[in-house]
Scaffold this active site. Structure first.
Site, PDB file in Angstrom:
ATOM      1  N   CYS B  79      -6.453  -6.763  -2.496  1.00 60.73           N
ATOM      2  CA  CYS B  79      -5.173  -6.229  -2.972  1.00 60.73           C
ATOM      3  C   CYS B  79      -4.146  -7.311  -3.258  1.00 60.73           C
ATOM      4  O   CYS B  79      -3.087  -7.018  -3.826  1.00 60.73           O
ATOM      5  CB  CYS B  79      -4.609  -5.233  -1.962  1.00 60.73           C
ATOM      6  SG  CYS B  79      -5.748  -3.876  -1.652  1.00 60.73           S
ATOM      7  N   HIS B 318      -1.861   2.267  -7.176  1.00 60.65           N
ATOM      8  CA  HIS B 318      -2.392   0.978  -6.741  1.00 60.65           C
ATOM      9  C   HIS B 318      -3.599   0.529  -7.558  1.00 60.65           C
ATOM     10  O   HIS B 318      -4.746   0.657  -7.093  1.00 60.65           O
ATOM     11  CB  HIS B 318      -2.724   1.067  -5.256  1.00 60.65           C
ATOM     12  CG  HIS B 318      -3.140  -0.229  -4.613  1.00 60.65           C
ATOM     13  ND1 HIS B 318      -2.722  -1.462  -5.046  1.00 60.65           N
ATOM     14  CD2 HIS B 318      -3.962  -0.469  -3.558  1.00 60.65           C
ATOM     15  CE1 HIS B 318      -3.262  -2.392  -4.297  1.00 60.65           C
ATOM     16  NE2 HIS B 318      -4.017  -1.845  -3.375  1.00 60.65           N
TER      17      HIS B 318
END
Lengths: 120, 373
Positions: B79, B318
């Site tokens: 991430c 995301h």
């Protein structure tokens, strides 16, 4: 002189295979790991095979409502702190959700090869 | 104080299900917005961040939008891929390797995964079914047991961020939610429910950087990248806490600031517990008091430190590689006074935090923290 490969170690027979897992212990600083690490994360010395189990304390647990291995049924995972060291992720085979701090006992593996445990 | 590097322009596509729009179409918008914002039409090199992109994906994308033939490196850091791309781009201009560099973050997830991201089968814990919601649920479950957070405080993160996202035209989920709705949404990995989790998304974000920057540039005072050490029975904190704390400490030291100086923070709320752990590790809230901080309104737009004014990952979505650069874009817009309906009254110092994982036994694969002014 040659080093025993991880594969050789894995083939060593163990009558209580279901109730223990093969992890590692550092040959220098004695740090333990549930994972097949080759070098110690603390002192970088070689790690040797060691068995851990059968019991431990639940550090945390969760019931997962996602599909796994083609099955839509919820499954439970727990981080189990084994009594002789090493934190291991286990599949929990129990009706109720395991509470943090409760005791589990290793009992085998899933088809995918992940360790499982039941309430102790 | 001397900045590490300067951000001349930013751009970010709408996040969500790309549907009929191709990734190239999303990238065209984000990249040419960033170039236009920087008032340039070329760069010397490109650092791209993406987790699940196929080999050559960055080159394929850039060739389609008029930026072929420029040296590109693609980075995967879970991430933190997008901020990793920016961190490397910044270092490249700071050291004089290149004069002007594009940092690009891109991800297409909705056509790749049916439900949540499938855990990595070559990983010992992935093999056991430890999907990311389950990993974060372990932290939430532990925090609940220790009395460090309540179910209501977790819900408060979702309510705040979905509320902020309502004012973000690029966010995926823009309808506000109530605490009751969060607590009644379907369980995903207990105690986390659907509305405790960010939605799978597609998206692209970009930034143009130079060493010093012009009059509209935003300065990156500090940028640090750390990797997690062992996370196991010897760890006293939940997964990821130690990594974020150490990265933030180094970043604040480099910037010469303390977290109390921060006006805003864009942090890793992939799951509600993620925001709580992040703000504690970042020193925005005291350890064990992140939930209370949010519940008391101290992280609101008019609070002492606005956390995720963009709506965060929970609202914006995301797309893994793009997220970090979208967080940076929000802070840039806030600092410049260009954040529209989300504009904070007095935004002078902001922090961006991304942390990603997925390697068993490791306290996070990578964490990047940046301070912008």
């Amino acid at each position: 002189m040659f080093a025993r490969s991880a594969l050789e170690v894995a083939r060593t027979p163990d009558q209580r295979a279901d109730e223990s897992i093969e992890g590692r212990r550092c040959e220098r600083c004695r740090r333990t790991s549930a994972l097949p690490l080759v070098r110690c994360p603390r002192c970088r010395a070689p790690m040797n095979a060691a068995r851990f189990g059968p019991e431990g304390t639940v550090w945390s647990a969760t019931v997962v409502h996602l599909e796994r291995a083609g099955s839509p049924l919820p499954y439970q995972l727990a981080y189990l702190d084994l009594d002789d060291g090493a934190r291991l992720l286990v599949g929990v085979e129990a009706e109720a959700a395991a509470a943090v701090g409760s005791r589990l006992r290793l009992c085998g593996r899933t088809e995918a090869g992940a360790p499982t445990a039941v309430p102790a | 104080m001397t900045a590490r590097f300067a951000i001349e322009g930013v751009g970010h596509s709408p996040f969500g299900k790309a549907g009929e729009r191709t990734l190239a179409s999303l990238a065209e918008g984000a990249v040419w917005d960033a170039l236009g914002d920087a008032e340039v039409d070329s760069v010397d090199a490109i650092y791209a961040g993406s987790v699940f992109a196929a080999p050559g994906a960055a080159q394929r994308l850039l060739s389609a939008i008029g930026l072929g033939g420029i040296p590109v490196v693609t980075i995967e850091n879970a991430c933190a891929s997008g901020t990793s791309a920016l961190h490397e781009a910044g270092e490249a201009v700071r050291t004089g390797r290149y004069e002007r560099v594009l940092a690009l973050g891109f991800e297409q997830l909705t056509s790749r995964f049916d439900g949540p991201i499938a855990p990595e089968p070559s990983d010992a814990e992935g093999r056991a079914g430890l999907a990311l919601p389950a990993l974060y649920a372990m932290a939430a479950s532990r925090y609940l047991h220790e009395g460090r957070v309540s179910r209501e405080q977790l819900a408060a993160v979702s309510v705040k961020n979905r509320g902020n996202g309502a004012a973000n035209p690029r966010a995926f989920l823009r309808d506000p939610v109530s605490a009751e709705q969060v607590c009644a949404s379907r369980p995903i990995a207990e105690p986390l429910r659907l509305l405790d989790c960010c939605p799978l998304s597609d998206g692209v974000a970009a930034a143009v950087v130079t060493a010093r920057g012009g009059s509209r540039a935003v300065r990156v005072l500090a940028s640090e990248h750390r990797a997690g050490g062992a996370w196991d029975h010897e760890s006293e904190r939940v997964w990821g806490y130690g990594l974020v704390e150490e990265t933030a400490r180094a970043t604040y030291e480099q910037a010469g600031i303390s977290p109390a100086d921060l006006d805003l923070a864009e942090v890793h709320d992939a799951f509600t517990i993620g925001e709580i752990v992040s703000i504690e590790a970042l020193g925005i809230a005291a350890e064990g008091e992140g939930g209370a901080f949010v519940q008391a309104g101290r992280a609101d737009l008019d609070g002492e430190c606005a956390v995720n004014p963009s709506g965060g990952l929970l609202s914006r979505g995301h797309p893994l590689g793009a997220t970090g650069l979208a967080q940076v874009a929000e802070v840039v817009w806030q600092l410049r006074g260009e954040a529209g309906a989300r504009q904070l009254a007095d935004a002078r110092l902001g922090v961006v935090e991304t942390m990603g994982g997925g390697v068993a036994g490791t306290d996070g694969n990578a964490c990047i923290v940046m301070v912008l002014a």
